[in-house]
Motif scaffolding. Sequence first.
Motif, mmCIF file in Angstrom:
data_model
loop_
_atom_site.group_PDB
_atom_site.id
_atom_site.type_symbol
_atom_site.label_atom_id
_atom_site.label_comp_id
_atom_site.label_asym_id
_atom_site.label_seq_id
_atom_site.Cartn_x
_atom_site.Cartn_y
_atom_site.Cartn_z
ATOM 1 N N SER A 126 0.827 -1.259 -0.053
ATOM 2 C CA SER A 126 0.096 -0.039 -0.102
ATOM 3 C C SER A 126 0.776 1.129 0.128
ATOM 4 O O SER A 126 2.145 1.113 0.419
ATOM 5 C CB SER A 126 -0.981 0.142 1.010
ATOM 6 O OG SER A 126 -0.208 0.006 2.492
ATOM 7 N N PRO A 127 0.279 2.328 -0.594
ATOM 8 C CA PRO A 127 1.193 3.574 -0.612
ATOM 9 C C PRO A 127 1.541 4.228 0.901
ATOM 10 O O PRO A 127 0.787 3.802 1.866
ATOM 11 C CB PRO A 127 0.335 4.516 -1.348
ATOM 12 C CG PRO A 127 -1.057 4.056 -1.221
ATOM 13 C CD PRO A 127 -1.032 2.560 -0.939
ATOM 14 N N SER A 128 2.589 4.884 0.718
ATOM 15 C CA SER A 128 3.090 5.304 1.886
ATOM 16 C C SER A 128 1.960 6.176 2.918
ATOM 17 O O SER A 128 1.275 6.689 2.549
ATOM 18 C CB SER A 128 4.095 6.488 1.753
ATOM 19 O OG SER A 128 4.699 7.126 2.786
ATOM 20 N N MET A 129 2.321 5.633 4.190
ATOM 21 C CA MET A 129 1.190 6.067 5.242
ATOM 22 C C MET A 129 1.641 7.349 5.986
ATOM 23 O O MET A 129 1.123 8.099 6.503
ATOM 24 C CB MET A 129 0.956 4.975 6.187
ATOM 25 C CG MET A 129 0.059 3.812 5.549
ATOM 26 S SD MET A 129 -1.565 4.391 5.200
ATOM 27 C CE MET A 129 -2.125 3.273 3.782
ATOM 28 N N VAL A 130 2.865 7.821 5.853
ATOM 29 C CA VAL A 130 3.254 8.950 6.370
ATOM 30 C C VAL A 130 4.191 9.891 5.343
ATOM 31 O O VAL A 130 5.016 9.542 4.840
ATOM 32 C CB VAL A 130 4.537 8.892 7.596
ATOM 33 C CG1 VAL A 130 5.050 10.089 8.055
ATOM 34 C CG2 VAL A 130 3.935 7.915 8.997
ATOM 35 N N LEU A 131 3.623 11.155 5.439
ATOM 36 C CA LEU A 131 3.975 11.927 4.283
ATOM 37 C C LEU A 131 4.605 13.076 4.952
ATOM 38 O O LEU A 131 4.083 13.421 5.764
ATOM 39 C CB LEU A 131 2.750 12.464 3.347
ATOM 40 C CG LEU A 131 1.572 11.408 2.627
ATOM 41 C CD1 LEU A 131 0.496 12.098 2.170
ATOM 42 C CD2 LEU A 131 2.463 10.632 1.619
ATOM 43 N N ALA A 132 5.806 13.592 4.022
ATOM 44 C CA ALA A 132 6.471 14.730 4.797
ATOM 45 C C ALA A 132 7.021 15.450 3.755
ATOM 46 O O ALA A 132 7.721 14.784 2.910
ATOM 47 C CB ALA A 132 7.433 13.969 5.805
ATOM 48 N N ALA A 133 6.698 16.906 3.739
ATOM 49 C CA ALA A 133 7.647 17.737 2.962
ATOM 50 C C ALA A 133 7.398 19.018 3.223
ATOM 51 O O ALA A 133 6.449 19.446 3.996
ATOM 52 C CB ALA A 133 6.879 17.506 1.530
ATOM 53 N N GLY A 134 8.400 19.820 3.202
ATOM 54 C CA GLY A 134 8.414 21.291 3.550
ATOM 55 C C GLY A 134 8.301 21.591 4.951
ATOM 56 O O GLY A 134 7.653 22.500 5.510
ATOM 57 N N GLY A 135 8.646 20.703 5.653
ATOM 58 C CA GLY A 135 8.546 20.777 7.254
ATOM 59 C C GLY A 135 7.190 20.152 7.712
ATOM 60 O O GLY A 135 6.913 20.351 8.778
ATOM 61 N N ILE A 136 6.305 19.757 6.824
ATOM 62 C CA ILE A 136 5.017 19.347 7.243
ATOM 63 C C ILE A 136 5.289 17.664 7.417
ATOM 64 O O ILE A 136 5.559 17.113 6.515
ATOM 65 C CB ILE A 136 3.858 19.657 6.213
ATOM 66 C CG1 ILE A 136 3.894 21.357 6.426
ATOM 67 C CG2 ILE A 136 2.735 19.284 6.788
ATOM 68 C CD1 ILE A 136 2.937 21.875 5.388
ATOM 69 N N THR A 137 4.406 17.123 8.241
ATOM 70 C CA THR A 137 4.372 15.858 8.450
ATOM 71 C C THR A 137 2.704 15.344 8.407
ATOM 72 O O THR A 137 2.095 16.052 9.216
ATOM 73 C CB THR A 137 4.994 15.013 9.645
ATOM 74 O OG1 THR A 137 6.217 15.788 9.799
ATOM 75 C CG2 THR A 137 5.126 13.537 9.402
ATOM 76 N N LEU A 138 2.246 14.304 7.848
ATOM 77 C CA LEU A 138 0.956 14.106 7.906
ATOM 78 C C LEU A 138 0.927 12.293 7.883
ATOM 79 O O LEU A 138 1.583 11.600 7.187
ATOM 80 C CB LEU A 138 0.396 14.345 6.801
ATOM 81 C CG LEU A 138 -1.291 14.111 6.463
ATOM 82 C CD1 LEU A 138 -2.102 15.370 7.090
ATOM 83 C CD2 LEU A 138 -1.407 14.035 4.999
ATOM 84 N N ASP A 139 0.313 11.942 8.894
ATOM 85 C CA ASP A 139 0.118 10.445 9.111
ATOM 86 C C ASP A 139 -1.362 10.099 8.454
ATOM 87 O O ASP A 139 -2.443 10.431 9.205
ATOM 88 C CB ASP A 139 0.124 10.202 10.581
ATOM 89 C CG ASP A 139 0.276 8.457 10.609
ATOM 90 O OD1 ASP A 139 -0.561 7.828 10.004
ATOM 91 O OD2 ASP A 139 1.456 7.934 11.425
ATOM 92 N N VAL A 140 -1.312 9.347 7.406
ATOM 93 C CA VAL A 140 -2.483 9.134 6.966
ATOM 94 C C VAL A 140 -3.259 8.355 7.749
ATOM 95 O O VAL A 140 -4.590 8.242 7.657
ATOM 96 C CB VAL A 140 -2.349 8.620 5.508
ATOM 97 C CG1 VAL A 140 -3.698 8.218 4.835
ATOM 98 C CG2 VAL A 140 -1.844 9.575 4.551
ATOM 99 N N ARG A 141 -2.747 7.371 8.579
ATOM 100 C CA ARG A 141 -3.371 6.219 9.211
ATOM 101 C C ARG A 141 -3.979 7.020 10.572
ATOM 102 O O ARG A 141 -5.457 6.780 11.006
ATOM 103 C CB ARG A 141 -2.392 5.269 9.770
ATOM 104 C CG ARG A 141 -3.047 3.905 9.014
ATOM 105 C CD ARG A 141 -2.365 2.833 9.463
ATOM 106 N NE ARG A 141 -0.710 3.211 9.343
ATOM 107 C CZ ARG A 141 0.098 2.555 9.084
ATOM 108 N NH1 ARG A 141 -0.024 1.266 8.708
ATOM 109 N NH2 ARG A 141 1.298 2.758 9.110
ATOM 110 N N THR A 142 -3.072 7.358 11.336
ATOM 111 C CA THR A 142 -3.802 8.454 12.533
ATOM 112 C C THR A 142 -4.437 9.730 12.328
ATOM 113 O O THR A 142 -4.790 10.222 13.251
ATOM 114 C CB THR A 142 -2.688 8.615 13.430
ATOM 115 O OG1 THR A 142 -1.598 9.486 12.901
ATOM 116 C CG2 THR A 142 -1.912 7.316 13.877
ATOM 117 N N ARG A 143 -4.056 10.169 11.044
ATOM 118 C CA ARG A 143 -4.815 11.508 10.631
ATOM 119 C C ARG A 143 -4.401 12.646 11.405
ATOM 120 O O ARG A 143 -4.975 13.510 11.962
ATOM 121 C CB ARG A 143 -6.329 11.547 10.645
ATOM 122 C CG ARG A 143 -6.937 10.437 9.894
ATOM 123 C CD ARG A 143 -8.454 10.369 9.586
ATOM 124 N NE ARG A 143 -8.780 11.505 8.654
ATOM 125 C CZ ARG A 143 -8.879 11.437 7.389
ATOM 126 N NH1 ARG A 143 -8.434 10.394 6.819
ATOM 127 N NH2 ARG A 143 -9.229 12.617 6.796
#
Length: 222
Positions: A126-143
């Motif tokens: 499955s595609p990556s669950m934690v996205l990060a760029a430009g100092g921002i982090t987003l966990d798709v699973r835990t939202r």
Amino acid sequence: MSRILIAEDEPRLSSFLVKGLKAAGYTTTVCEDGVRAADLARASDFDLLILDIGLPGQDGFAVLRALQARRERLPVLVLTARDEVEDMVTGLDLGADDYVTKPFVFDELLARVRARLRQAGGGESSPSMVLAAGGITLDVRTRRASADEEEAELTAKEFSLLETFLRHPGQVLSREQLLSHVWGYDFDPGSNVVDVYVGYLRRKLGSERFETVRGMGYRLRT
Ligand code: CA
């Protein structure tokens, strides 16, 4: 990488699905009729079938029957019109795993796709669950979202908009792209909802991160 077969005869809808699913990291194949859908589902190694009910050749129910007869273990997510919802009892009896009623927003469909693939055990592909760029982090699973380690509370739409930016870091995204990805293909293209929500993200995560590219759209600075 998970492979998704899309059986949908409405070009506008299938291209909307392809764009969104590609952006979310999936590989897609489109076919426009039911006979071909059943053939492809057998011949190729797909992880999920997104199946429209109203298809030429044979309808979605016939495709489900064909898969069931072959004891195909392919997860199926059905797309159905509002007036066909009652028929979905038949669809679920025929082995469909879930359904989405048209018109739908992409977010809703993506959530169902993820759930189906997770259930099917597509964990590592499955595609990556934690996205990060430009100092921002987003966990798709835990939202959870954070900017420079500081957590931000996001609404569902803000989350989905931010996810779209993070999947295309440094890339200019047009209002139409963001609109169709986050709000759905039926949304009024004249709406300024994108600008309003980019404003919300700026307020919560820092205005310098989201650059306005005049006449084109927005870009997440990296
Ligand atoms: Ca159709």
